[in-house]
Write an enzyme that holds these catalytic residues in place. Structure first.
Site, mmCIF file in Angstrom:
data_model
loop_
_atom_site.group_PDB
_atom_site.id
_atom_site.type_symbol
_atom_site.label_atom_id
_atom_site.label_comp_id
_atom_site.label_asym_id
_atom_site.label_seq_id
_atom_site.Cartn_x
_atom_site.Cartn_y
_atom_site.Cartn_z
ATOM 1 N N ALA A 157 -26.304 -0.477 -25.645
ATOM 2 C CA ALA A 157 -27.676 -0.831 -26.132
ATOM 3 C C ALA A 157 -28.709 0.157 -25.999
ATOM 4 C CB ALA A 157 -28.251 -1.742 -24.912
ATOM 5 N N ILE A 197 -28.803 2.864 -32.431
ATOM 6 C CA ILE A 197 -28.038 1.534 -32.819
ATOM 7 C C ILE A 197 -29.291 0.237 -32.108
ATOM 8 C CG2 ILE A 197 -27.409 -0.712 -34.018
ATOM 9 C CD1 ILE A 197 -25.622 1.484 -35.294
ATOM 10 N N ILE A 200 -20.060 -3.871 -34.723
ATOM 11 C CA ILE A 200 -21.251 -3.683 -35.411
ATOM 12 C C ILE A 200 -21.143 -1.583 -35.518
ATOM 13 C CG2 ILE A 200 -23.162 -2.268 -35.005
ATOM 14 C CD1 ILE A 200 -24.668 -4.427 -34.036
ATOM 15 N N HIS A 206 -16.884 -2.770 -45.231
ATOM 16 C CA HIS A 206 -17.763 -2.399 -44.333
ATOM 17 C C HIS A 206 -18.070 -0.876 -44.988
ATOM 18 C CE1 HIS A 206 -21.831 -1.630 -42.866
ATOM 19 N NE2 HIS A 206 -21.342 -1.185 -41.883
#
Length: 312
Positions: A8, A12, A117, A177
Site C-alpha cells: 500500500a 499503485i 496486481i 496480461h
C-alpha cells in the site's frame, strides 16, 4: 466488508488506497500493509478524508494484522518496471514477494477473494494458486489476476480513435496480461467498426501501453495511477458482487476449464462467492483467432514458470 491492500505504500498501492477510501461503501474497513515504515502514516493521511470507511495501516515483515477478517485482498507489492525491462524481468524479485504474502493469506484469511496486481501477472497468479493449493485452501473462484488496466486502456484508445465518450466504450480483453498475450476483442464493440490496419495498430498499442508509460516517465516509474484506478474498479466491482449486487461483469485472469490455458483472462460474472460464471469469449474475428492461437505457447510458459517456482 473489509478490504486489505498489500503493497500500500507504493505508487499503485497509494493511488488504489485513495480511491478505495473515497469509493468503498459506507461502513467498509480498509487496511493497508507494506513493508515500508511509512504505511501507518499513509493510513493516517487518508483517514482525514471524510468518508465512512475505517482505515488502518500496518508495516513490517508480518501482514497478519492487516489480513485478519479480510473479505478482499489486493496485492500490488513488488518492484516496478524500469526502461529496458519487460514484465518477466520482474519475476525474479516479485515471485518471492507474492509467494510470501499469499502464504500469509492462506493462514490468516483463506476464504478471502484475492486480486493479484503484482507483475508478471501471467506468472504470479500461478504462484498464488500453487501456494494456496499446498495449504489446502485453494478456491479457483476466489483468485484473480487483475487485468483491468488492459480494459480501461482499450476503452480509452478506442474512444479517442472513434470520437466516442470513453465511458460509452467497453472492450473485452482476453488472454493474459503482458505483450502478445493481451488480446482486445475489437470485433465485439457494438456500433464500432475498424479497418484491418486500425485493428493491427490498436492491438499493438494496447499490448505495449505499459512500455509507453515507462518510457514517458523516463526512468521515474511505470503505470501507477492508471493501474490504481483499474485495480479500484475491479476491487469495487468485486465488493458490490460479494454484497449481492447482480449482473456485475469484469474481465480477469482466472483458472477456468483449461480450454486455452490453465489460467486465462475472460469476462466473468461475479457473485457472492467470487466467480459465479466464466462467460464465453464469443465469436472471434480471423485476426483475433490467429492472435489467440499465436499467444498460447507464451501464456503456457508463463504459467509453468510460476508453478515450477512453488513446486521446485
Amino acid at each position: 466488508m473489509k478490504v486489505a491492500v498489500l503493497g500500500a505504500a507504493g505508487g499503485i498501492g497509494q493511488a488504489l488506497a485513495l480511491l478505495l477510501k473515497t469509493q468503498l461503501p459506507s461502513g467498509s474497513e480498509l487496511s493497508l500493509y507494506d513493508i515500508a515504515p511509512v504505511t501507518p502514516g499513509v493510513a493516517v493521511d487518508l483517514s482525514h478524508i471524510p468518508t465512512a470507511v475505517k482505515i488502518k495501516g500496518f508495516s513490517g515483515e508480518d501482514a497478519t494484522p492487516a489480513l485478519e477478517g479480510a473479505d478482499v485482498v489486493l496485492i500490488s507489492a513488488g518492484v516496478a518496471r524500469k526502461p529496458g525491462m519487460d514484465r518477466s524481468d520482474l519475476f525474479n524479485v516479485n515471485a518471492g514477494i507474492v509467494k510470501n504474502l499469499v502464504q500469509q493469506i492462506a493462514t490468516t484469511c483463506p476464504k478471502a477473494c484475492v486480486g493479484i496486481i503484482t507483475n508478471p501477472v501471467n506468472t504470479t497468479v500461478a504462484i498464488a494458486a500453487e501456494v494456496l493449493k499446498k495449504a489446502g485452501v485453494y478456491d479457483k473462484n476466489k483468485l484473480f489476476g487483475v487485468t483491468t488496466l488492459d480494459i480501461i486502456r482499450s476503452n480509452t484508445f478506442v474512444a479517442e480513435l472513434k470520437g466516442k465518450l470513453p465511458t460509452d466504450v467497453e472492450v473485452p480483453v482476453i488472454g493474459g496480461h503482458s505483450g502478445v498475450t493481451i488480446l482486445p476483442l475489437l470485433s465485439q464493440i457494438p456500433g464500432v467498426s475498424f479497418t484491418e490496419q486500425e485493428v493491427a495498430d490498436l492491438t499493438k498499442r494496447i499490448q505495449n501501453a505499459g512500455t509507453e508509460v515507462v518510457e514517458a516517465k523516463a526512468g521515474g516509474g511505470s503505470a501507477t495511477l492508471s493501474m490504481g484506478q483499474a485495480a479500484a474498479r475491479f476491487g469495487l466491482s468485486l465488493v458490490r458482487a460479494l454484497q449481492g449486487e447482480k449482473d456485475v461483469v469484469e474481465c480477469a485472469y482466472v483458472e477456468g476449464d483449461g480450454q486455452y490455458a490453465r489460467f486465462f483472462s475472460q469476462p466473468l460474472l461475479l457473485g457472492k462467492n467470487g466467480v459465479e460464471e466464466r462467460k464465453s469469449i464469443g465469436k472471434l474475428s480471423a485476426f483475433e483467432q490467429n492472435a489467440l492461437e499465436g499467444m498460447l505457447d507464451t501464456l503456457k510458459k508463463d504459467i509453468a514458470l510460476g508453478e515450477e517456482f512453488v513446486n521446485k
